[in-house]
Design a protein around this motif. Sequence first.
Motif, PDB file in Angstrom:
ATOM      1  N   ALA A 205       0.829  -1.202   0.000  1.00  0.00           N
ATOM      2  CA  ALA A 205       0.000   0.000   0.000  1.00  0.00           C
ATOM      3  C   ALA A 205       0.865   1.255   0.000  1.00  0.00           C
ATOM      4  N   GLY A 206       1.968   1.223   0.749  1.00  0.00           N
ATOM      5  CA  GLY A 206       2.857   2.377   0.760  1.00  0.00           C
ATOM      6  C   GLY A 206       3.474   2.645  -0.603  1.00  0.00           C
ATOM      7  N   GLU A 207       3.896   1.582  -1.286  1.00  0.00           N
ATOM      8  CA  GLU A 207       4.466   1.754  -2.621  1.00  0.00           C
ATOM      9  C   GLU A 207       3.405   2.219  -3.611  1.00  0.00           C
ATOM     10  N   ALA A 208       2.179   1.709  -3.459  1.00  0.00           N
ATOM     11  CA  ALA A 208       1.099   2.148  -4.345  1.00  0.00           C
ATOM     12  C   ALA A 208       0.797   3.632  -4.140  1.00  0.00           C
ATOM     13  N   MET A 209       0.823   4.089  -2.895  1.00  0.00           N
ATOM     14  CA  MET A 209       0.596   5.508  -2.626  1.00  0.00           C
ATOM     15  C   MET A 209       1.701   6.359  -3.246  1.00  0.00           C
ATOM     16  N   ARG A 210       2.942   5.886  -3.149  1.00  0.00           N
ATOM     17  CA  ARG A 210       4.053   6.639  -3.738  1.00  0.00           C
ATOM     18  C   ARG A 210       3.908   6.730  -5.255  1.00  0.00           C
ATOM     19  N   GLN A 211       3.548   5.615  -5.880  1.00  0.00           N
ATOM     20  CA  GLN A 211       3.356   5.626  -7.328  1.00  0.00           C
ATOM     21  C   GLN A 211       2.157   6.490  -7.717  1.00  0.00           C
ATOM     22  N   LEU A 212       1.122   6.450  -6.892  1.00  0.00           N
ATOM     23  CA  LEU A 212      -0.079   7.223  -7.198  1.00  0.00           C
ATOM     24  C   LEU A 212       0.207   8.719  -7.146  1.00  0.00           C
ATOM     25  N   ARG A 213       1.046   9.138  -6.203  1.00  0.00           N
ATOM     26  CA  ARG A 213       1.393  10.558  -6.119  1.00  0.00           C
ATOM     27  C   ARG A 213       2.242  11.009  -7.304  1.00  0.00           C
ATOM     28  N   SER A 214       2.977  10.074  -7.909  1.00  0.00           N
ATOM     29  CA  SER A 214       3.825  10.445  -9.045  1.00  0.00           C
ATOM     30  C   SER A 214       3.056  10.520 -10.356  1.00  0.00           C
ATOM     31  N   LEU A 215       1.819  10.043 -10.368  1.00  0.00           N
ATOM     32  CA  LEU A 215       1.031  10.080 -11.599  1.00  0.00           C
ATOM     33  C   LEU A 215       0.439  11.464 -11.810  1.00  0.00           C
ATOM     34  N   LYS A 216       0.220  11.813 -13.063  1.00  0.00           N
ATOM     35  CA  LYS A 216      -0.405  13.088 -13.377  1.00  0.00           C
ATOM     36  C   LYS A 216      -1.868  13.054 -12.955  1.00  0.00           C
ATOM     37  N   PRO A 217      -2.385  14.185 -12.477  1.00  0.00           N
ATOM     38  CA  PRO A 217      -3.815  14.196 -12.131  1.00  0.00           C
ATOM     39  C   PRO A 217      -4.659  13.997 -13.373  1.00  0.00           C
ATOM     40  N   PRO A 218      -5.839  13.433 -13.210  1.00  0.00           N
ATOM     41  CA  PRO A 218      -6.698  13.223 -14.387  1.00  0.00           C
ATOM     42  C   PRO A 218      -7.069  14.543 -15.045  1.00  0.00           C
ATOM     43  N   GLU A 219      -7.030  14.562 -16.370  1.00  0.00           N
ATOM     44  CA  GLU A 219      -7.330  15.779 -17.116  1.00  0.00           C
ATOM     45  C   GLU A 219      -8.826  16.073 -17.089  1.00  0.00           C
ATOM     46  N   ARG A 220      -9.150  17.357 -16.884  1.00  0.00           N
ATOM     47  CA  ARG A 220     -10.543  17.770 -16.916  1.00  0.00           C
ATOM     48  C   ARG A 220     -10.960  18.036 -18.358  1.00  0.00           C
ATOM     49  N   PRO A 221     -12.202  17.772 -18.694  1.00  0.00           N
ATOM     50  CA  PRO A 221     -12.642  18.026 -20.077  1.00  0.00           C
ATOM     51  C   PRO A 221     -12.590  19.506 -20.407  1.00  0.00           C
ATOM     52  N   LYS A 222     -11.991  19.833 -21.549  1.00  0.00           N
ATOM     53  CA  LYS A 222     -11.878  21.223 -21.973  1.00  0.00           C
ATOM     54  C   LYS A 222     -13.185  21.680 -22.619  1.00  0.00           C
ATOM     55  N   PRO A 223     -13.563  22.966 -22.415  1.00  0.00           N
ATOM     56  CA  PRO A 223     -14.791  23.455 -23.064  1.00  0.00           C
ATOM     57  C   PRO A 223     -14.628  23.495 -24.570  1.00  0.00           C
ATOM     58  N   ALA A 224     -15.726  23.295 -25.261  1.00  0.00           N
ATOM     59  CA  ALA A 224     -15.693  23.304 -26.723  1.00  0.00           C
ATOM     60  C   ALA A 224     -15.355  24.692 -27.231  1.00  0.00           C
ATOM     61  N   PRO A 225     -14.613  24.793 -28.325  1.00  0.00           N
ATOM     62  CA  PRO A 225     -14.268  26.125 -28.862  1.00  0.00           C
ATOM     63  C   PRO A 225     -15.512  26.894 -29.276  1.00  0.00           C
ATOM     64  N   GLY A 226     -15.518  28.202 -28.930  1.00  0.00           N
ATOM     65  CA  GLY A 226     -16.659  29.050 -29.266  1.00  0.00           C
ATOM     66  C   GLY A 226     -17.798  28.943 -28.290  1.00  0.00           C
ATOM     67  N   ALA A 227     -17.573  28.251 -27.147  1.00  0.00           N
ATOM     68  CA  ALA A 227     -18.665  28.110 -26.189  1.00  0.00           C
ATOM     69  C   ALA A 227     -19.019  29.444 -25.565  1.00  0.00           C
ATOM     70  N   ALA A 228     -18.007  30.361 -25.426  1.00  0.00           N
ATOM     71  CA  ALA A 228     -18.283  31.651 -24.799  1.00  0.00           C
ATOM     72  C   ALA A 228     -19.156  32.534 -25.679  1.00  0.00           C
ATOM     73  N   SER A 229     -19.095  32.348 -27.015  1.00  0.00           N
ATOM     74  CA  SER A 229     -19.872  33.202 -27.916  1.00  0.00           C
ATOM     75  C   SER A 229     -21.267  32.672 -28.184  1.00  0.00           C
TER      76      SER A 229
END
Length: 272
Positions: A205-229
Motif C-alpha cells: 500500500a505504501g508503494e502504491a501511494m508513492r506511485q499514485l502521487r507520481s502520476l499526473k492528475p486526471p485531465e478535466r474536459p476542456k470546453p468546446a471552442p466558441g462556447a463563450a460566444s
Amino acid sequence: MPIAQLPSRDAAVEAQVFWLRFQKEIAAALILLIVAAVGFAAYRFYINRRNSTAAELLGRAKNPHDYQEVITSYPATPAGASAYLLLAEMQRNEKKFAEANATLQLFVDKYPERDFVPTARLAMAANLESMGKTDEALSIYQQVAVKYANTYNGPLALISQVPLLKATNRIEDARRVCEEILTKYRMPGPQIEGTRDDRMETIWAGEAMRQLRSLKPPERPKPAPGAASLPARPPGPGVPPMIAAPTAPIPAAAPTAGAMSPAGAPTPKKPK
C-alpha cells in the motif's frame, strides 16, 4: 429342572489349536511385514542419500554446465528443481534473456505444483521487460496477480505493472492498479463508524501511494471552442425573461466659436 452347564474350554488350548491350524499364514504375514519395513527403510535411506548427493553437487556448481549436470543426474530431487532457477539467474546475469526464459519455462512445466512457480513466472516477465516486450510482460504480471492473489507474488505482480503502464503513457490503467492495491492489500484495523480510516499500511500500500502521487492528475474536459460566444439559454418555465434597460441618447456637442461649418465657411457668432 436343572440347567445343563456348557463344558469349559481352556484358552491356552484354543490358542494352541489356532496356531497349529494357521501357523503358515501367520508366519507369511510376519515375513511380509518385516520385508516391507526393511524395504521402506532402504527406500528412505536411498532418497536421503540421493538428495544429499544432489545438494552437495549443486553447492559446488559454478557455471551453467554444472547446473545442467545436476538437472540431468538428479531430476527428481529438490536440488534438481533449484538448479533450474539458479541456471536461469546466471543466464539472466549474462543478458541471455531468451535462454533464461526457456529454462524457467522448463521448470514451470516439470514442477507445476512447486512453491517457486509464481516466482519463476515473475522472473520470466522481468526478462521480457528487459527484451522490450512490454505487452507480453504485462500479460504475465496480470496472470500472476489473478492466480496468486493471496500470496506474496500477487501484490508484487500488481505493483510491477505500474512502471510499464507509465512508460507506455497508460496513466489511467496505472492509477487503477494502484487503487486496486490500496483496496486489497491494506491490513484491516479497528473501524468505527463515522471516524477516519485506521487500516494499517502494508509495504504494498505504501508503494502504491508513492506511485499514485507520481502520476499526473486526471485531465478535466476542456470546453468546446466558441462556447463563450454561444447565445444564452432561454429561461426556464416560470422565470420572466430579462429585458435590457433602455439607454438615453447621447446629445450632440454644441459647435464652438471659430469652428468650421460643413461647407467650410466660418460659423457666425450669436448676437448679443
